[in-house]
Design a protein around this motif. Structure first.
Motif, PDB file in Angstrom:
ATOM      1  N   TYR A  91     -48.199  58.215  32.219  1.00 48.73           N
ATOM      2  CA  TYR A  91     -48.405  59.313  31.272  1.00 48.73           C
ATOM      3  C   TYR A  91     -49.137  58.822  30.028  1.00 48.73           C
ATOM      4  O   TYR A  91     -50.076  59.472  29.543  1.00 48.73           O
ATOM      5  CB  TYR A  91     -47.057  59.925  30.873  1.00 48.73           C
ATOM      6  CG  TYR A  91     -47.177  61.011  29.825  1.00 48.73           C
ATOM      7  CD1 TYR A  91     -47.617  62.289  30.156  1.00 48.73           C
ATOM      8  CD2 TYR A  91     -46.858  60.749  28.480  1.00 48.73           C
ATOM      9  CE1 TYR A  91     -47.741  63.280  29.196  1.00 48.73           C
ATOM     10  CE2 TYR A  91     -46.979  61.731  27.517  1.00 48.73           C
ATOM     11  CZ  TYR A  91     -47.424  62.996  27.875  1.00 48.73           C
ATOM     12  OH  TYR A  91     -47.547  63.976  26.908  1.00 48.73           O
ATOM     13  N   SER A  92     -48.734  57.673  29.535  1.00 44.74           N
ATOM     14  CA  SER A  92     -49.379  57.114  28.344  1.00 44.74           C
ATOM     15  C   SER A  92     -50.853  56.813  28.607  1.00 44.74           C
ATOM     16  O   SER A  92     -51.712  57.060  27.754  1.00 44.74           O
ATOM     17  CB  SER A  92     -48.652  55.842  27.905  1.00 44.74           C
ATOM     18  OG  SER A  92     -49.314  55.236  26.816  1.00 44.74           O
ATOM     19  N   SER A  93     -51.135  56.281  29.792  1.00 43.26           N
ATOM     20  CA  SER A  93     -52.526  55.969  30.140  1.00 43.26           C
ATOM     21  C   SER A  93     -53.387  57.225  30.192  1.00 43.26           C
ATOM     22  O   SER A  93     -54.549  57.221  29.772  1.00 43.26           O
ATOM     23  CB  SER A  93     -52.579  55.253  31.494  1.00 43.26           C
ATOM     24  OG  SER A  93     -51.848  54.048  31.459  1.00 43.26           O
ATOM     25  N   VAL A 112     -52.882  60.173  28.562  1.00 38.24           N
ATOM     26  CA  VAL A 112     -53.051  60.890  27.296  1.00 38.24           C
ATOM     27  C   VAL A 112     -53.758  60.062  26.219  1.00 38.24           C
ATOM     28  O   VAL A 112     -54.284  60.625  25.249  1.00 38.24           O
ATOM     29  CB  VAL A 112     -51.692  61.381  26.750  1.00 38.24           C
ATOM     30  CG1 VAL A 112     -51.054  62.355  27.715  1.00 38.24           C
ATOM     31  CG2 VAL A 112     -50.758  60.213  26.442  1.00 38.24           C
ATOM     32  N   THR A 113     -53.797  58.747  26.378  1.00 36.39           N
ATOM     33  CA  THR A 113     -54.371  57.914  25.311  1.00 36.39           C
ATOM     34  C   THR A 113     -55.759  57.378  25.634  1.00 36.39           C
ATOM     35  O   THR A 113     -56.496  57.005  24.712  1.00 36.39           O
ATOM     36  CB  THR A 113     -53.445  56.719  24.995  1.00 36.39           C
ATOM     37  OG1 THR A 113     -53.286  55.905  26.173  1.00 36.39           O
ATOM     38  CG2 THR A 113     -52.080  57.202  24.531  1.00 36.39           C
ATOM     39  N   ASN A 114     -56.127  57.319  26.901  1.00 39.50           N
ATOM     40  CA  ASN A 114     -57.411  56.735  27.264  1.00 39.50           C
ATOM     41  C   ASN A 114     -58.470  57.818  27.388  1.00 39.50           C
ATOM     42  O   ASN A 114     -58.293  58.802  28.112  1.00 39.50           O
ATOM     43  CB  ASN A 114     -57.296  55.946  28.573  1.00 39.50           C
ATOM     44  CG  ASN A 114     -58.495  55.044  28.812  1.00 39.50           C
ATOM     45  OD1 ASN A 114     -59.621  55.499  28.933  1.00 39.50           O
ATOM     46  ND2 ASN A 114     -58.242  53.740  28.866  1.00 39.50           N
ATOM     47  N   GLU A 115     -59.575  57.647  26.705  1.00 38.16           N
ATOM     48  CA  GLU A 115     -60.631  58.669  26.697  1.00 38.16           C
ATOM     49  C   GLU A 115     -61.321  58.815  28.056  1.00 38.16           C
ATOM     50  O   GLU A 115     -61.964  59.832  28.331  1.00 38.16           O
ATOM     51  CB  GLU A 115     -61.666  58.326  25.629  1.00 38.16           C
ATOM     52  CG  GLU A 115     -62.371  56.995  25.844  1.00 38.16           C
ATOM     53  CD  GLU A 115     -63.387  56.684  24.762  1.00 38.16           C
ATOM     54  OE1 GLU A 115     -64.143  55.708  24.928  1.00 38.16           O
ATOM     55  OE2 GLU A 115     -63.426  57.425  23.758  1.00 38.16           O
ATOM     56  N   ALA A 133     -59.656  58.781  30.912  1.00 33.51           N
ATOM     57  CA  ALA A 133     -58.603  59.090  31.882  1.00 33.51           C
ATOM     58  C   ALA A 133     -59.011  60.192  32.863  1.00 33.51           C
ATOM     59  O   ALA A 133     -58.804  60.060  34.077  1.00 33.51           O
ATOM     60  CB  ALA A 133     -57.318  59.475  31.161  1.00 33.51           C
ATOM     61  N   ASN A 192     -45.887  53.500  33.198  1.00 27.45           N
ATOM     62  CA  ASN A 192     -46.114  54.493  32.133  1.00 27.45           C
ATOM     63  C   ASN A 192     -47.477  55.170  32.285  1.00 27.45           C
ATOM     64  O   ASN A 192     -48.319  55.133  31.392  1.00 27.45           O
ATOM     65  CB  ASN A 192     -45.993  53.834  30.754  1.00 27.45           C
ATOM     66  CG  ASN A 192     -45.817  54.875  29.648  1.00 27.45           C
ATOM     67  OD1 ASN A 192     -45.660  56.066  29.908  1.00 27.45           O
ATOM     68  ND2 ASN A 192     -45.846  54.417  28.402  1.00 27.45           N
ATOM     69  N   ALA A 249     -59.758  53.389  33.135  1.00 27.84           N
ATOM     70  CA  ALA A 249     -58.621  53.936  32.385  1.00 27.84           C
ATOM     71  C   ALA A 249     -57.273  53.401  32.851  1.00 27.84           C
ATOM     72  O   ALA A 249     -56.304  53.440  32.094  1.00 27.84           O
ATOM     73  CB  ALA A 249     -58.613  55.466  32.486  1.00 27.84           C
TER      74      ALA A 249
END
Length: 296
Positions: free
Chosen positions: A209-211, A213-216, A218, A207, A37
């Motif tokens: 935070y983006s990693s 919330v967007t990566n399944e 994570a 970033n 992730a």
């Protein structure tokens, strides 16, 4: 019951040794799972943040004493023994499997001896020279094994692990002097605390935070990296230092032989592919380390 109370029981240090070897052998697989992730820089930064959080109560208690006096040495050690190697291992494992990373990690005693000879006036004889040479030949073999199992072109990403083991060799020689001034667990906690602001800056700039919330993957990767930081870095490091204190450095160095075994087993369980030349390479490294430990 503490380790000091059990040090007279021969079975207990052996159990501790096996525990450390399993934890550190699994660490390479945890890095691999963290990379599902996160980027290598994020993996390294999260590892430092989680490890620092575990030892934070110890570090904050001593920040106004030991850190004020030895802050330059602590920051430098934090860089070469924690943050930079964490980045190098994560970067390496984007292209090499966890088993190979665990094998190459066995070079640490060899580079510790080389750095000691070059910069710390450690005397060397013919047998030590042979041990160093055999170990380095083993690393060359591992670095040239192709994806088909033959000797091919040099795997550039293996160089990242080799660079990390060189840094461990430098820090190992430096720490020998530092532990006479600062208790080992305090030293580790302060190193991690000093690196945590850099790690947080890395996470913000990449970033994180983006990693998340967007990566399944994570949450799974975060869990793997928490175990890596909290147990594989903070807890295991503290236990290892106590093992050295209550047994001997030679006994504790047996982790060098056991870590790659664990790394190989968990790698194979995770469907990694190894070839006969991999075992030739790790065999040469272990023979070299045995010679160094016997005749140093």
């Amino acid at each position: 019951m503490t380790l000091s109370k059990l040090k007279g029981k021969t079975f207990f240090p052996i159990l501790v040794l096996i525990f450390l070897s399993i934890i550190w052998g699994i660490s390479f697989l945890l890095i691999k799972k963290g990379l599902l992730a996160f980027s290598p820089m994020q993996v390294a930064a999260l590892r430092i943040v989680f490890a620092s959080a575990v030892l934070f109560p110890i570090a904050i208690k001593h920040i106004n004493i030991e850190f004020k006096i030895y802050w330059k040495q602590i920051i430098f050690l934090g860089l070469i023994s924690n943050l930079i190697p964490a980045i190098l291992f994560a970067e390496a494992q984007t292209k090499i499997n966890s088993s190979l990373a665990g094998m190459l990690n066995s070079l640490v005693p060899i580079f510790t001896m080389i750095i000691g000879v070059l910069f710390y006036k450690i005397k060397i004889n013919f047998l030590l020279s042979m041990g160093l040479l055999i170990g380095l030949i083993g690393s060359v073999v591992l670095s040239f094994v192709s994806s088909e199992g033959n000797l091919g072109v040099f795997n550039f990403y293996a160089l990242y692990v080799i660079m990390a083991t060189i840094l461990y060799g430098i820090s190992g020689n430096m720490i020998k002097g530092m532990v006479q001034k600062i208790r080992p667990t305090i030293l580790i906690s302060l190193q991690l605390l000093a690196m945590s602001p850099i790690a947080i800056i890395i996470l913000i700039n990449t970033n994180i935070y983006s990693s998340v919330v967007t990566n399944e993957n994570a949450m799974f990767s975060l869990g793997s990296l928490f175990i890596l930081g909290a147990i594989g870095t903070a807890l295991a490091g503290s236990i290892f230092i106590n093992l050295v204190k209550h047994t001997s450095a030679l006994f504790a160095s047996a982790t060098t032989y056991l870590i790659p075994i664990t790394a190989i087993i968990v790698g194979l369980l995770d469907d990694e592919v190894l070839f006969p030349l991999h075992f030739v390479g790790i065999g040469l490294i272990i023979v070299g380390v045995i010679i160094i430990n016997k005749f140093r």
